[in-house]
Scaffold this motif. Structure first.
Motif, PDB file in Angstrom:
ATOM      1  N   ILE A 123      32.410 -42.800 -72.904  1.00 51.25           N
ATOM      2  CA  ILE A 123      31.721 -43.938 -72.734  1.00 51.25           C
ATOM      3  C   ILE A 123      29.808 -43.833 -71.356  1.00 51.25           C
ATOM      4  O   ILE A 123      30.565 -43.601 -70.330  1.00 51.25           O
ATOM      5  CB  ILE A 123      32.245 -45.298 -72.548  1.00 51.25           C
ATOM      6  CG1 ILE A 123      33.154 -45.582 -73.504  1.00 51.25           C
ATOM      7  CG2 ILE A 123      30.634 -46.212 -72.760  1.00 51.25           C
ATOM      8  CD1 ILE A 123      32.051 -45.553 -75.491  1.00 51.25           C
ATOM      9  N   SER A 124      28.929 -43.869 -72.537  1.00 54.08           N
ATOM     10  CA  SER A 124      27.839 -44.231 -71.318  1.00 54.08           C
ATOM     11  C   SER A 124      27.996 -45.808 -70.681  1.00 54.08           C
ATOM     12  O   SER A 124      27.849 -46.305 -71.631  1.00 54.08           O
ATOM     13  CB  SER A 124      26.598 -43.132 -71.751  1.00 54.08           C
ATOM     14  OG  SER A 124      25.870 -43.495 -70.610  1.00 54.08           O
ATOM     15  N   LEU A 125      27.984 -45.326 -69.064  1.00 52.64           N
ATOM     16  CA  LEU A 125      28.013 -46.870 -69.121  1.00 52.64           C
ATOM     17  C   LEU A 125      26.281 -47.103 -68.373  1.00 52.64           C
ATOM     18  O   LEU A 125      26.596 -46.186 -66.810  1.00 52.64           O
ATOM     19  CB  LEU A 125      28.978 -47.390 -68.260  1.00 52.64           C
ATOM     20  CG  LEU A 125      28.770 -48.755 -67.463  1.00 52.64           C
ATOM     21  CD1 LEU A 125      30.245 -49.173 -67.809  1.00 52.64           C
ATOM     22  CD2 LEU A 125      29.100 -49.048 -65.924  1.00 52.64           C
ATOM     23  N   ALA A 126      25.896 -48.129 -67.923  1.00 54.15           N
ATOM     24  CA  ALA A 126      24.991 -48.196 -67.124  1.00 54.15           C
ATOM     25  C   ALA A 126      24.330 -50.100 -67.135  1.00 54.15           C
ATOM     26  O   ALA A 126      24.822 -50.807 -67.997  1.00 54.15           O
ATOM     27  CB  ALA A 126      23.375 -47.692 -67.850  1.00 54.15           C
TER      28      ALA A 126
ATOM     29  N   THR B 267      29.585 -47.200 -84.368  1.00 48.46           N
ATOM     30  CA  THR B 267      27.781 -46.625 -84.900  1.00 48.46           C
ATOM     31  C   THR B 267      27.883 -46.215 -83.938  1.00 48.46           C
ATOM     32  O   THR B 267      26.386 -45.288 -84.794  1.00 48.46           O
ATOM     33  CB  THR B 267      27.059 -48.040 -84.619  1.00 48.46           C
ATOM     34  OG1 THR B 267      26.891 -48.630 -83.210  1.00 48.46           O
ATOM     35  CG2 THR B 267      27.326 -49.165 -84.965  1.00 48.46           C
ATOM     36  N   GLY B 268      28.312 -45.719 -83.050  1.00 51.15           N
ATOM     37  CA  GLY B 268      27.690 -44.470 -82.081  1.00 51.15           C
ATOM     38  C   GLY B 268      26.029 -45.105 -80.969  1.00 51.15           C
ATOM     39  O   GLY B 268      25.880 -44.017 -80.044  1.00 51.15           O
TER      40      GLY B 268
ATOM     41  N   SER C   7      24.900 -51.867 -70.461  1.00 51.14           N
ATOM     42  CA  SER C   7      24.886 -51.135 -71.386  1.00 51.14           C
ATOM     43  C   SER C   7      25.773 -50.525 -71.909  1.00 51.14           C
ATOM     44  O   SER C   7      26.110 -49.228 -70.943  1.00 51.14           O
ATOM     45  CB  SER C   7      23.360 -50.095 -71.340  1.00 51.14           C
ATOM     46  OG  SER C   7      22.846 -49.421 -72.464  1.00 51.14           O
ATOM     47  N   LEU C   8      26.292 -49.865 -73.047  1.00 47.45           N
ATOM     48  CA  LEU C   8      27.311 -48.432 -73.255  1.00 47.45           C
ATOM     49  C   LEU C   8      26.547 -48.095 -74.315  1.00 47.45           C
ATOM     50  O   LEU C   8      26.412 -48.202 -75.779  1.00 47.45           O
ATOM     51  CB  LEU C   8      28.573 -49.963 -73.818  1.00 47.45           C
ATOM     52  CG  LEU C   8      29.179 -50.855 -72.173  1.00 47.45           C
ATOM     53  CD1 LEU C   8      30.485 -51.436 -73.115  1.00 47.45           C
ATOM     54  CD2 LEU C   8      29.566 -49.645 -71.574  1.00 47.45           C
ATOM     55  N   LYS C   9      27.546 -46.913 -75.055  1.00 48.80           N
ATOM     56  CA  LYS C   9      26.956 -45.826 -75.408  1.00 48.80           C
ATOM     57  C   LYS C   9      28.277 -45.076 -75.608  1.00 48.80           C
ATOM     58  O   LYS C   9      28.450 -44.505 -74.485  1.00 48.80           O
ATOM     59  CB  LYS C   9      25.797 -45.491 -75.540  1.00 48.80           C
ATOM     60  CG  LYS C   9      24.984 -44.109 -76.670  1.00 48.80           C
ATOM     61  CD  LYS C   9      23.967 -44.029 -76.448  1.00 48.80           C
ATOM     62  CE  LYS C   9      24.250 -42.666 -78.326  1.00 48.80           C
ATOM     63  NZ  LYS C   9      22.369 -41.841 -77.838  1.00 48.80           N
ATOM     64  N   LYS C  10      29.271 -44.898 -77.126  1.00 43.93           N
ATOM     65  CA  LYS C  10      29.625 -43.728 -76.930  1.00 43.93           C
ATOM     66  C   LYS C  10      28.923 -42.040 -76.900  1.00 43.93           C
ATOM     67  O   LYS C  10      27.775 -42.218 -76.814  1.00 43.93           O
ATOM     68  CB  LYS C  10      30.674 -43.416 -78.018  1.00 43.93           C
ATOM     69  CG  LYS C  10      31.054 -42.316 -78.964  1.00 43.93           C
ATOM     70  CD  LYS C  10      32.514 -42.717 -79.727  1.00 43.93           C
ATOM     71  CE  LYS C  10      33.090 -41.301 -80.163  1.00 43.93           C
ATOM     72  NZ  LYS C  10      33.740 -41.404 -80.778  1.00 43.93           N
ATOM     73  N   VAL C  11      29.949 -41.232 -75.928  1.00 40.23           N
ATOM     74  CA  VAL C  11      29.369 -39.913 -75.283  1.00 40.23           C
ATOM     75  C   VAL C  11      29.978 -38.809 -76.569  1.00 40.23           C
ATOM     76  O   VAL C  11      30.388 -39.188 -76.697  1.00 40.23           O
ATOM     77  CB  VAL C  11      30.072 -40.025 -73.901  1.00 40.23           C
ATOM     78  CG1 VAL C  11      29.318 -37.799 -74.095  1.00 40.23           C
ATOM     79  CG2 VAL C  11      29.355 -40.672 -72.944  1.00 40.23           C
ATOM     80  N   ALA C  12      28.795 -38.748 -77.713  1.00 42.26           N
ATOM     81  CA  ALA C  12      29.248 -37.871 -78.077  1.00 42.26           C
ATOM     82  C   ALA C  12      30.021 -36.421 -77.880  1.00 42.26           C
ATOM     83  O   ALA C  12      29.873 -35.689 -76.508  1.00 42.26           O
ATOM     84  CB  ALA C  12      27.695 -36.895 -79.014  1.00 42.26           C
ATOM     85  N   ALA C  13      31.173 -35.354 -78.392  1.00 47.86           N
ATOM     86  CA  ALA C  13      32.232 -35.472 -78.499  1.00 47.86           C
ATOM     87  C   ALA C  13      31.798 -33.332 -77.978  1.00 47.86           C
ATOM     88  O   ALA C  13      30.661 -33.367 -79.080  1.00 47.86           O
ATOM     89  CB  ALA C  13      33.495 -35.042 -79.207  1.00 47.86           C
TER      90      ALA C  13
END
Length: 159
Positions: free
Chosen positions: A83-86, A122-123, A153-159
């Protein structure tokens, strides 16, 4: 065998030392970490206090950052997700001078779980405010010294 809390503290210290040295310099300790709550303590020492002998504003921001961010990092890690976290915004109310060790408490575990569910499904990037309360329990009990709203702010990091 190390307890989960000991492992979390070791991870936090290594993360601070290698990734964000200011966190390491403030020497935070995780006192409580469960599904709903995280409690972080930063000691009031020479390097964390200001000229008024209370905790420096920047250190209060570090404590709020760690309390709001560590739970999200830990929950993502336990799910095996990258997860990208900021933090996108911060609002702080400074209510009383913190003249002792400060505990930063966040009770938003359920909200962070919902955010992780949404970004994994959702990505898409998900933004929500998390609340962190700063207290000095040895001097003032549960009376808030400061309250923060951080837009996590969270976003799933693409594998």
């Amino acid at each position: 065998m190390l307890s989960p809390l000991t492992k979390a503290n070791l991870y936090l210290r290594l993360f601070g030392f290698f990734k964000v040295p200011l966190i390491w310099l403030c020497n935070p300790t995780i006192l409580k970490l469960d599904q709903d709550t995280v409690e972080i303590k930063i000691p009031l020492k020479r390097k964390t206090k200001n000229h008024l002998n209370s905790m420096y504003f920047g250190v209060l921001a570090v404590g709020a950052d760690v309390a709001g961010g560590f739970m999200a990092m830990n929950k993502a890690k336990s799910r095996g997700q990258k997860i990208s976290l900021a933090f996108k915004a911060v609002e702080g109310q400074f209510l009383k001078r913190p003249e002792g060790d400060v505990h930063f408490i966040c009770h938003d575990g359920a909200l962070i779980d919902a955010m992780l569910d949404e970004t994994i499904e959702t990505g898409q990037r998900v933004n929500q405010d998390v609340k962190i309360t700063a207290i000095c329990p040895k001097l003032n009990g549960d009376e808030p010294m400061a309250e923060f709203l951080l837009t996590l702010s969270l976003k799933k990091v693409a594998a």
